[in-house]
Design a protein around this motif. Structure first.
Motif, PDB file in Angstrom:
ATOM      1  N   ASN A 116       0.863  -0.940   0.073  1.00 56.60           N
ATOM      2  CA  ASN A 116      -0.277   0.171  -0.144  1.00 56.60           C
ATOM      3  C   ASN A 116       0.966   1.659  -0.011  1.00 56.60           C
ATOM      4  N   HIS A 117       0.471   2.509  -0.951  1.00 58.36           N
ATOM      5  CA  HIS A 117       1.179   3.968  -0.768  1.00 58.36           C
ATOM      6  C   HIS A 117       0.512   4.488   0.190  1.00 58.36           C
ATOM      7  N   SER A 118       0.909   5.694   0.316  1.00 62.88           N
ATOM      8  CA  SER A 118       0.866   6.476   1.062  1.00 62.88           C
ATOM      9  C   SER A 118       1.863   8.149   1.551  1.00 62.88           C
ATOM     10  N   GLY A 119       1.263   8.819   2.573  1.00 61.23           N
ATOM     11  CA  GLY A 119       2.427   9.567   3.297  1.00 61.23           C
ATOM     12  C   GLY A 119       2.675  10.789   2.608  1.00 61.23           C
ATOM     13  N   THR A 120       2.148  10.150   1.207  1.00 63.31           N
ATOM     14  CA  THR A 120       2.400  12.211  -0.070  1.00 63.31           C
ATOM     15  C   THR A 120       3.746  12.248  -0.076  1.00 63.31           C
ATOM     16  N   VAL A 121       5.225  11.815   0.426  1.00 65.51           N
ATOM     17  CA  VAL A 121       6.042  11.706   0.100  1.00 65.51           C
ATOM     18  C   VAL A 121       6.611   9.876   0.236  1.00 65.51           C
ATOM     19  N   ALA A 122       6.996   9.283  -0.977  1.00 66.59           N
ATOM     20  CA  ALA A 122       6.813   7.789  -1.058  1.00 66.59           C
ATOM     21  C   ALA A 122       8.175   7.699  -0.248  1.00 66.59           C
ATOM     22  N   LEU A 123       8.032   7.658   0.860  1.00 66.28           N
ATOM     23  CA  LEU A 123       9.061   7.151   1.604  1.00 66.28           C
ATOM     24  C   LEU A 123       8.581   5.712   1.972  1.00 66.28           C
ATOM     25  N   ASP A 124       7.306   5.191   2.215  1.00 65.97           N
ATOM     26  CA  ASP A 124       7.335   3.430   2.493  1.00 65.97           C
ATOM     27  C   ASP A 124       8.196   2.905   1.472  1.00 65.97           C
ATOM     28  N   ALA A 125       8.054   3.100   0.239  1.00 61.13           N
ATOM     29  CA  ALA A 125       9.082   2.055  -0.558  1.00 61.13           C
ATOM     30  C   ALA A 125      10.233   2.879  -0.490  1.00 61.13           C
ATOM     31  N   LEU A 126      11.070   3.464   0.145  1.00 63.77           N
ATOM     32  CA  LEU A 126      12.571   3.284   0.594  1.00 63.77           C
ATOM     33  C   LEU A 126      12.397   1.984   2.213  1.00 63.77           C
ATOM     34  N   MET A 127      11.237   2.259   2.932  1.00 65.04           N
ATOM     35  CA  MET A 127      11.110   1.929   4.042  1.00 65.04           C
ATOM     36  C   MET A 127      11.452   0.080   3.882  1.00 65.04           C
ATOM     37  N   LEU A 128      10.453  -0.146   2.124  1.00 67.32           N
ATOM     38  CA  LEU A 128      10.427  -1.880   2.662  1.00 67.32           C
ATOM     39  C   LEU A 128      11.192  -2.657   1.918  1.00 67.32           C
ATOM     40  N   THR A 129      12.029  -1.416   1.061  1.00 66.73           N
ATOM     41  CA  THR A 129      13.294  -1.487   0.200  1.00 66.73           C
ATOM     42  C   THR A 129      14.169  -2.389   1.401  1.00 66.73           C
ATOM     43  N   THR A 130      14.290  -0.978   3.083  1.00 65.33           N
ATOM     44  CA  THR A 130      15.124  -1.240   3.803  1.00 65.33           C
ATOM     45  C   THR A 130      15.192  -2.790   5.262  1.00 65.33           C
ATOM     46  N   ALA A 131      13.783  -2.508   5.110  1.00 69.84           N
ATOM     47  CA  ALA A 131      13.578  -4.010   5.486  1.00 69.84           C
ATOM     48  C   ALA A 131      13.773  -5.102   5.284  1.00 69.84           C
ATOM     49  N   LEU A 132      13.795  -5.536   3.640  1.00 68.89           N
ATOM     50  CA  LEU A 132      14.606  -6.589   3.365  1.00 68.89           C
ATOM     51  C   LEU A 132      15.608  -6.406   3.538  1.00 68.89           C
ATOM     52  N   HIS A 133      16.781  -5.666   2.813  1.00 62.36           N
ATOM     53  CA  HIS A 133      18.282  -6.063   3.595  1.00 62.36           C
ATOM     54  C   HIS A 133      18.316  -6.346   4.714  1.00 62.36           C
TER      55      HIS A 133
END
Length: 324
Positions: A116-133
């Motif tokens: 899911n996408h949210s937050g005005t600025v797409a930091l969720d994409a970066l946090m998802l990437t960080t979580a997996l690595h």
């Protein structure tokens, strides 16, 4: 980040993709000298020595050209040595992120992570990437699919390419998955990150299901991912549409801190983040149905409903958006 659209590459996509070579511990700065991401150093006195040595080794590799970049522009060495350490600070110390369901993400081979996408600025994409690595036992890289706008922006487009992002189009997505990559997509697109705070954690429409078609054609399992925390970092109170059109942006946000505080308004609020990876949805048995609109719609709806229900559960676990 958004879902892949149906496109046809006339420039010969197959000729412009190079499968990245396996990364050995010596080639990954995150694992050099026995250090593993997410595992704290035990000898405090050696921490700075190790960091200096790692930094110097990184500079030597860059100066000597001893690193690989695939045809999409993904630079694993730069991502591991520079971007992931910076993102981990935000992920761990500012957002205090907790992750569950990592056992649902394959240790190797292809997978399509749908969030899911949210937050005005797409930091969720970066946090998802960080979580997996950072958290996954195999420290997997996530190849994000981004909207056209991302790759039209100076600097941002270069960073997106260097960290593994590519255009959200089916040929690119399918090629990545056929070569065993973990691909990330946010089907809500700008509708998700540009919605008002009053609509927080209510999933928007999933477009035409392009991500489902890409997964079906390659037999790639779909792993829904629910992300709680992104809605509170920049609560959008209003969208100034005339200004957005003037600047050729999908929206122009008004938040409690932006534009009132200028550049300081870009500092995200320290919300508490929860990320859950849901059980994978297999697609191998449906590969012949990639062009069946009914199958695509039903599968996309199943993914959307799974994420929505998981969001409700995570919100119950996190009654205070800014709690510990």
């Amino acid at each position: 980040m958004t879902e892949p659209e149906e496109r046809h590459d006339e420039g010969g996509l197959d000729d412009r993709y190079v499968v990245p070579a396996p990364v050995s511990p010596d080639a990954d700065p995150a694992r050099r000298n026995g250090h593993r991401p997410g595992v704290p150093d035990q000898a405090g006195g050696d921490v700075w020595d190790r960091r200096v040595a790692t930094g110097l080794a990184f500079l030597r590799r860059r100066l000597a050209g001893d690193y690989e970049v695939d045809e999409f522009g993904f630079d694993r060495d730069l991502t591991s040595a520079v971007f992931h350490p910076l993102l981990r600070r935000l992920y761990r110390d500012w957002f205090r992120t907790e992750v569950t369901g990592l056992e649902n993400v394959p240790a190797d081979g292809a997978g399509l992570i749908v969030g899911n996408h949210s937050g005005t600025v797409a930091l969720d994409a970066l946090m998802l990437t960080t979580a997996l690595h950072h958290e996954h036992p195999e420290h997997r890289y996530l190849r994000l699919l981004g909207a056209d706008l991302v790759f039209r922006m100076p600097v941002v487009s270069e960073i997106a390419r260097k960290t593994g992002g590519t255009m959200a189009c089916n040929p690119d997505a399918e090629r990545l998955m056929r070569h065993g990559e973990l691909v990330g997509v946010f089907p809500e697109g700008f509708k998700g990150i540009g919605k008002l705070y009053a609509e927080r954690y209510k999933l928007q429409r999933f477009g035409r299901g392009g991500f489902v078609s890409a997964a079906l054609r390659t037999g790639t399992p779909i792993i829904p991912a629910a992300i709680v925390g992104g809605e509170e970092i920049y609560p959008m109170l209003a969208d100034i549409k005339p200004l957005a059109r003037l600047l050729k942006l999908p929206y122009f946000p008004v938040t409690p801190t932006f534009p009132w505080l200028g550049p300081l308004g870009m500092v995200p609020l320290p919300s508490k983040w929860l990320i859950e990876f849901c059980p994978p949805i297999p697609t191998e048995h449906l590969m012949d149905s990639a062009d069946d609109p009914l199958v695509v719609f039903n599968l996309a709806d199943q993914v959307r409903e799974t994420i929505q229900q998981t969001l409700h559960q995570l919100l119950k676990r996190r009654p205070d958006p800014f709690g510990p």
